[in-house]
Design a protein around this motif. Structure first.
Motif, PDB file in Angstrom:
ATOM      1  N   ALA A  58     -22.431  18.642  11.431  1.00  0.00           N
ATOM      2  CA  ALA A  58     -21.020  18.474  10.762  1.00  0.00           C
ATOM      3  C   ALA A  58     -19.909  19.116  10.188  1.00  0.00           C
ATOM      4  O   ALA A  58     -19.321  19.740  10.884  1.00  0.00           O
ATOM      5  CB  ALA A  58     -21.557  18.653   9.612  1.00  0.00           C
ATOM      6  N   PRO A  59     -18.088  17.768  10.605  1.00  0.00           N
ATOM      7  CA  PRO A  59     -16.765  18.492  11.081  1.00  0.00           C
ATOM      8  C   PRO A  59     -16.315  19.315  10.017  1.00  0.00           C
ATOM      9  O   PRO A  59     -16.820  19.949   8.739  1.00  0.00           O
ATOM     10  CB  PRO A  59     -16.209  17.492  10.309  1.00  0.00           C
ATOM     11  CG  PRO A  59     -16.838  16.679   9.539  1.00  0.00           C
ATOM     12  CD  PRO A  59     -18.727  16.514   9.979  1.00  0.00           C
ATOM     13  N   ILE A  60     -16.253  20.265  10.021  1.00  0.00           N
ATOM     14  CA  ILE A  60     -15.603  21.731   9.838  1.00  0.00           C
ATOM     15  C   ILE A  60     -13.861  21.470   9.647  1.00  0.00           C
ATOM     16  O   ILE A  60     -12.999  20.975  10.446  1.00  0.00           O
ATOM     17  CB  ILE A  60     -15.709  22.451   9.982  1.00  0.00           C
ATOM     18  CG1 ILE A  60     -16.543  22.841  11.087  1.00  0.00           C
ATOM     19  CG2 ILE A  60     -14.675  24.223  10.019  1.00  0.00           C
ATOM     20  CD1 ILE A  60     -17.035  24.940  11.405  1.00  0.00           C
ATOM     21  N   GLY A  61     -13.503  21.525   7.652  1.00  0.00           N
ATOM     22  CA  GLY A  61     -12.092  20.832   7.869  1.00  0.00           C
ATOM     23  C   GLY A  61     -11.692  19.614   8.386  1.00  0.00           C
ATOM     24  O   GLY A  61     -10.450  19.477   8.708  1.00  0.00           O
ATOM     25  N   LEU A  95     -17.917   9.095  24.234  1.00  0.00           N
ATOM     26  CA  LEU A  95     -16.241   9.588  23.318  1.00  0.00           C
ATOM     27  C   LEU A  95     -16.128   9.044  22.073  1.00  0.00           C
ATOM     28  O   LEU A  95     -16.667   7.696  21.022  1.00  0.00           O
ATOM     29  CB  LEU A  95     -15.655   9.133  23.828  1.00  0.00           C
ATOM     30  CG  LEU A  95     -15.149   9.172  25.439  1.00  0.00           C
ATOM     31  CD1 LEU A  95     -13.761   8.418  25.838  1.00  0.00           C
ATOM     32  CD2 LEU A  95     -15.025  10.889  25.744  1.00  0.00           C
ATOM     33  N   ALA A  96     -16.718  10.011  21.187  1.00  0.00           N
ATOM     34  CA  ALA A  96     -16.683   9.786  19.545  1.00  0.00           C
ATOM     35  C   ALA A  96     -15.496  10.633  18.689  1.00  0.00           C
ATOM     36  O   ALA A  96     -15.005  11.592  19.188  1.00  0.00           O
ATOM     37  CB  ALA A  96     -17.616  10.528  18.867  1.00  0.00           C
ATOM     38  N   ASP A  97     -15.074   9.584  17.588  1.00  0.00           N
ATOM     39  CA  ASP A  97     -13.917  10.373  17.009  1.00  0.00           C
ATOM     40  C   ASP A  97     -14.044   9.505  15.890  1.00  0.00           C
ATOM     41  O   ASP A  97     -14.202   8.521  15.276  1.00  0.00           O
ATOM     42  CB  ASP A  97     -12.378   9.686  17.751  1.00  0.00           C
ATOM     43  CG  ASP A  97     -12.278  10.432  16.683  1.00  0.00           C
ATOM     44  OD1 ASP A  97     -11.754  11.350  15.081  1.00  0.00           O
ATOM     45  OD2 ASP A  97     -10.347  10.460  16.615  1.00  0.00           O
ATOM     46  N   THR A  98     -14.837  11.215  14.813  1.00  0.00           N
ATOM     47  CA  THR A  98     -15.985  10.965  13.186  1.00  0.00           C
ATOM     48  C   THR A  98     -15.028  12.091  12.138  1.00  0.00           C
ATOM     49  O   THR A  98     -15.743  12.713  12.755  1.00  0.00           O
ATOM     50  CB  THR A  98     -17.245  10.424  14.267  1.00  0.00           C
ATOM     51  OG1 THR A  98     -17.849   9.826  12.584  1.00  0.00           O
ATOM     52  CG2 THR A  98     -17.635  10.960  14.629  1.00  0.00           C
ATOM     53  N   ASP A  99     -15.414  11.856  11.726  1.00  0.00           N
ATOM     54  CA  ASP A  99     -15.499  12.580  10.155  1.00  0.00           C
ATOM     55  C   ASP A  99     -17.246  12.544  10.229  1.00  0.00           C
ATOM     56  O   ASP A  99     -17.874  13.171   8.459  1.00  0.00           O
ATOM     57  CB  ASP A  99     -15.070  12.059   8.879  1.00  0.00           C
ATOM     58  CG  ASP A  99     -14.989  11.087   8.005  1.00  0.00           C
ATOM     59  OD1 ASP A  99     -15.415  10.353   8.839  1.00  0.00           O
ATOM     60  OD2 ASP A  99     -14.343  10.986   7.303  1.00  0.00           O
ATOM     61  N   ARG A 100     -17.715  11.850  10.702  1.00  0.00           N
ATOM     62  CA  ARG A 100     -20.166  11.900   9.986  1.00  0.00           C
ATOM     63  C   ARG A 100     -20.173  13.116  10.757  1.00  0.00           C
ATOM     64  O   ARG A 100     -20.337  13.550  10.950  1.00  0.00           O
ATOM     65  CB  ARG A 100     -20.622  10.407  10.384  1.00  0.00           C
ATOM     66  CG  ARG A 100     -21.518  10.723  11.114  1.00  0.00           C
ATOM     67  CD  ARG A 100     -21.974   9.431  11.711  1.00  0.00           C
ATOM     68  NE  ARG A 100     -21.739   8.204  11.655  1.00  0.00           N
ATOM     69  CZ  ARG A 100     -22.692   7.098  11.290  1.00  0.00           C
ATOM     70  NH1 ARG A 100     -24.070   7.443  10.126  1.00  0.00           N
ATOM     71  NH2 ARG A 100     -22.021   6.465  11.089  1.00  0.00           N
ATOM     72  N   SER A 101     -21.228  13.137   9.589  1.00  0.00           N
ATOM     73  CA  SER A 101     -22.305  14.228   8.961  1.00  0.00           C
ATOM     74  C   SER A 101     -23.672  13.343   9.614  1.00  0.00           C
ATOM     75  O   SER A 101     -23.718  13.208   9.234  1.00  0.00           O
ATOM     76  CB  SER A 101     -22.263  14.682   7.835  1.00  0.00           C
ATOM     77  OG  SER A 101     -21.523  15.286   7.608  1.00  0.00           O
ATOM     78  N   PHE A 102     -24.691  14.168  10.528  1.00  0.00           N
ATOM     79  CA  PHE A 102     -25.168  13.305  11.654  1.00  0.00           C
ATOM     80  C   PHE A 102     -26.562  14.819  10.451  1.00  0.00           C
ATOM     81  O   PHE A 102     -26.682  15.960  10.633  1.00  0.00           O
ATOM     82  CB  PHE A 102     -25.171  13.641  12.618  1.00  0.00           C
ATOM     83  CG  PHE A 102     -24.458  12.910  13.289  1.00  0.00           C
ATOM     84  CD1 PHE A 102     -24.404  11.431  13.558  1.00  0.00           C
ATOM     85  CD2 PHE A 102     -23.092  13.446  13.794  1.00  0.00           C
ATOM     86  CE1 PHE A 102     -24.026  10.842  14.682  1.00  0.00           C
ATOM     87  CE2 PHE A 102     -22.174  12.464  13.844  1.00  0.00           C
ATOM     88  CZ  PHE A 102     -22.147  11.125  14.921  1.00  0.00           C
ATOM     89  N   GLY A 134     -10.027  19.265  16.440  1.00  0.00           N
ATOM     90  CA  GLY A 134     -10.989  19.618  15.519  1.00  0.00           C
ATOM     91  C   GLY A 134     -11.865  20.541  15.328  1.00  0.00           C
ATOM     92  O   GLY A 134     -12.522  21.491  16.542  1.00  0.00           O
ATOM     93  N   ALA A 135     -13.046  20.804  15.113  1.00  0.00           N
ATOM     94  CA  ALA A 135     -14.476  21.602  14.672  1.00  0.00           C
ATOM     95  C   ALA A 135     -15.527  20.934  13.799  1.00  0.00           C
ATOM     96  O   ALA A 135     -15.468  19.990  13.244  1.00  0.00           O
ATOM     97  CB  ALA A 135     -13.652  22.654  14.241  1.00  0.00           C
ATOM     98  N   GLN A 136     -16.935  21.811  14.450  1.00  0.00           N
ATOM     99  CA  GLN A 136     -17.976  21.568  14.185  1.00  0.00           C
ATOM    100  C   GLN A 136     -18.628  22.443  13.949  1.00  0.00           C
ATOM    101  O   GLN A 136     -18.984  23.982  14.529  1.00  0.00           O
ATOM    102  CB  GLN A 136     -19.027  19.933  14.508  1.00  0.00           C
ATOM    103  CG  GLN A 136     -19.895  20.147  15.975  1.00  0.00           C
ATOM    104  CD  GLN A 136     -20.103  19.310  15.663  1.00  0.00           C
ATOM    105  OE1 GLN A 136     -20.360  18.489  15.644  1.00  0.00           O
ATOM    106  NE2 GLN A 136     -21.225  19.485  16.954  1.00  0.00           N
ATOM    107  N   ILE A 137     -20.224  22.255  12.573  1.00  0.00           N
ATOM    108  CA  ILE A 137     -21.207  23.892  12.770  1.00  0.00           C
ATOM    109  C   ILE A 137     -22.311  22.850  12.959  1.00  0.00           C
ATOM    110  O   ILE A 137     -22.137  21.245  12.103  1.00  0.00           O
ATOM    111  CB  ILE A 137     -21.218  24.459  11.357  1.00  0.00           C
ATOM    112  CG1 ILE A 137     -22.000  25.096  11.184  1.00  0.00           C
ATOM    113  CG2 ILE A 137     -21.239  23.117  10.134  1.00  0.00           C
ATOM    114  CD1 ILE A 137     -21.983  26.015   9.524  1.00  0.00           C
ATOM    115  N   SER A 138     -23.192  23.194  13.180  1.00  0.00           N
ATOM    116  CA  SER A 138     -24.926  22.664  13.888  1.00  0.00           C
ATOM    117  C   SER A 138     -25.518  23.372  13.521  1.00  0.00           C
ATOM    118  O   SER A 138     -25.666  24.880  13.808  1.00  0.00           O
ATOM    119  CB  SER A 138     -24.107  22.075  15.302  1.00  0.00           C
ATOM    120  OG  SER A 138     -24.007  22.469  16.030  1.00  0.00           O
TER     121      SER A 138
END
Length: 264
Positions: free
Chosen positions: A73-76, A20-27, A43-47
């Motif tokens: 990476a997170p979006i917004g 379970l993760a809650d993060t603004d980290r970009s991998f 939220g949302a992410q792009i990969s």
């Protein structure tokens, strides 16, 4: 400043890690030895993955196959998600239970699935693992529900795979990722120039030779940590310069330090 929290359970169902993760980290670009399936909760992410660049938002299922290079990476802002990472042997046994035959030639066919019924089932499954007792009591129905993953799997498309010298260079790494290999050794094994090896491995795997070697070392470390070995011993055995070096690379790859994985 980067923010985030991650919790891991790896002691409930054999061959399955729940995160379970809650993060603004970009991998950065990386890959896993496991199948990954989860749900974006907020939220949302792009990969970018081996199946193309995709966006996922709250309520979507996300998947990744073993060895598939991807990033995220997170979006917004940040995003919150829950994931299962399933060892290939465990996934093969699930497919066997559904199809009545062992079949390791399967993979997730879509990097994002928007079916909310599937998402609810996957999210409930992961939550059950996180809240279950460590001895797995009461997990029989949740374990059976892992079979719900099988419909997401399709027959793996046959690809050309690495050939000739590039295959030999990759085998040299795979056979002993702890060895102090450089481009000179890989080029000699491949019978190619160093430039040809760099280009060929990148084309075959999506990673540079150095990144591919580090992936193999990190996955070896993960398996040894799962087996209960002390972190300092794992770092020395897996070819890292020291424990802090392993910790930096492990955390960059997974989003949590090896100590957190060892302590779950």
């Amino acid at each position: 400043m980067e923010r985030g929290s991650v919790t891991i359970r790896r002691d409930v169902i054999d061959g399955v890690d729940a995160v379970l993760a809650d993060t603004d980290r970009s991998f950065p670009r990386h890959c896993h030895d496991q199948f990954g399936v989860g749900v974006i909760l907020d939220g949302a992410q792009i990969s970018a993955s081996g199946r193309g660049q995709v966006e996922a938002e709250a309520g979507d299922v996300i998947t990744v196959n073993p060895g598939e290079v991807h990033d995220g990476a997170p979006i917004g802002g940040g995003r919150r998600w829950s994931m299962l990472y399933v060892e290939p042997s465990r996934m093969a046994s699930l497919v066997d239970e559904v199809d009545g035959r062992a079949d390791t030639g399967r993979e997730f066919t879509a990097p994002v699935v928007t079916d909310r019924r599937v998402a609810a089932r996957v999210a409930a499954m992961i939550a059950a693992i996180h809240w279950a007792a460590s001895d797995g009591e009461g997990l029989e129905s949740e374990e059976r529900s892992l079979l719900a993953l099988a419909p997401l799997l399709g027959v793996r498309a046959a690809g050309p795979g690495p050939v000739g010298g590039i295959r030999r260079a990759l085998e040299l790494i795979d056979d002993d990722p702890t060895a102090p290999l450089g481009l000179r050794e890989l080029a000699a094994a491949a019978g190619l120039s160093r430039f040809q090896v760099v280009r060929g491995i990148a084309r075959a795997t999506g990673l540079t030779p150095h990144a591919y070697l580090l992936w193999r070392r990190i996955e070896l470390a993960r398996r040894q940590i799962r087996g209960g070995l002390p972190l300092a011993e794992v770092a020395a055995a897996c070819g890292f310069s020291d424990q802090s070096h392993m910790t930096r690379l492990f955390t960059r790859r997974f989003g949590y330090p090896p100590g957190a994985y060892a302590g779950t």
